[in-house]
Design an enzyme around this catalytic site. Structure first.
Site, PDB file in Angstrom:
ATOM      1  CG  ASP A   8      -0.337   0.193   2.538  1.00  2.11           C
ATOM      2  OD1 ASP A   8       0.904   0.334   2.621  1.00  2.11           O
ATOM      3  OD2 ASP A   8      -1.077   0.232   3.532  1.00  2.11           O
ATOM      4  CB  CYS A  65       0.517  -2.642   4.656  1.00  2.00           C
ATOM      5  SG  CYS A  65       0.230  -3.796   6.012  1.00  2.00           S
ATOM      6  N   GLY A  66       1.853  -0.754   6.398  1.00  6.68           N
ATOM      7  CA  GLY A  66       2.418  -0.087   7.560  1.00  6.68           C
ATOM      8  C   GLY A  66       2.903  -1.046   8.623  1.00  6.68           C
ATOM      9  CB  THR A  67       1.346  -3.099  11.052  1.00  4.83           C
ATOM     10  OG1 THR A  67       0.145  -3.584  10.433  1.00  4.83           O
ATOM     11  CG2 THR A  67       1.132  -1.756  11.721  1.00  4.83           C
ATOM     12  N   GLY A  68       2.119  -4.769   8.301  1.00  5.83           N
ATOM     13  CA  GLY A  68       2.114  -6.135   7.787  1.00  5.83           C
ATOM     14  C   GLY A  68       0.874  -6.898   8.206  1.00  5.83           C
ATOM     15  CB  ILE A  69      -1.494  -6.448  11.023  1.00  9.57           C
ATOM     16  CG1 ILE A  69      -0.410  -6.549  12.087  1.00  9.57           C
ATOM     17  CG2 ILE A  69      -2.788  -7.110  11.502  1.00  9.57           C
ATOM     18  CD1 ILE A  69      -0.675  -5.690  13.323  1.00  9.57           C
ATOM     19  N   GLY A  70      -2.525  -5.953   8.182  1.00  9.84           N
ATOM     20  CA  GLY A  70      -3.650  -5.868   7.251  1.00  9.84           C
ATOM     21  C   GLY A  70      -3.447  -6.705   6.008  1.00  9.84           C
ATOM     22  CG  ASN A  99       3.703 -22.144   9.634  1.00  5.76           C
ATOM     23  OD1 ASN A  99       2.849 -22.766  10.245  1.00  5.76           O
ATOM     24  ND2 ASN A  99       4.724 -21.558  10.238  1.00  5.76           N
TER      25      ASN A  99
END
Length: 149
Positions: A8, A65-70, A99
């Protein structure tokens, strides 16, 4: 190996630097956007990279992205995808070895570009070998298929 890359606006500069770095390492790269620092919503970019993996346009994906979470949450909504949020080399290695994560996600506001490059190196240097982890991945995929019926 062909790598799908997406971000993003928060991570546009990180993605731009990683794109050059990954190419320099000899990998082919498909850029799924974004293409500027103008504000953009991340879900569609995550979906495009995830679909690129499923359709075998690319072998693995890297999302920022900013955190990688989204990005991780969005990519994991695509059935068949395993996206892992990583911020260090050990978790990048385990994302693949334990994984079989086809996609990793990182946060540009959490780590710097030098760490991101080391993470990319580690993630791309290992291959899933199955074993006990293979059995666990099969269980996850079976559960996912129950929900998609």
């Amino acid at each position: 190996m062909k790598i799908g890359l997406g971000s993003d606006h928060n991570a546009f500069e990180m993605k731009r630097e990683l794109l050059a770095y990954i190419k320099e390492k000899g990998y082919e790269v498909k850029d799924y956007g974004c293409y500027s620092s103008d504000e953009v919503d991340y879900p569609n970019i995550a979906f495009h990279v995830a679909n690129g993996v499923l359709e075998e346009e690319v072998d693995r994906g890297i999302l920022c992205c900013g955190t990688g979470i989204g990005m991780a949450v969005a990519a994991n909504k695509v059935p068949g995808i395993r996206a892992a949020q990583v911020h260090d080399t050990y978790s990048a290695e385990r994302a693949q070895l334990s994984n079989n994560a086809q996609i990793i996600t990182m946060g540009s506001k959490v780590i710097g570009i030098d760490v991101a490059k080391k993470i990319v190196d580690e993630y791309l240097s290992v291959t899933f070998e199955g074993g006990n982890s293979g059995r666990k991945i099969e269980q996850i995929m079976e559960k996912e298929s129950e929900y998609s019926k």
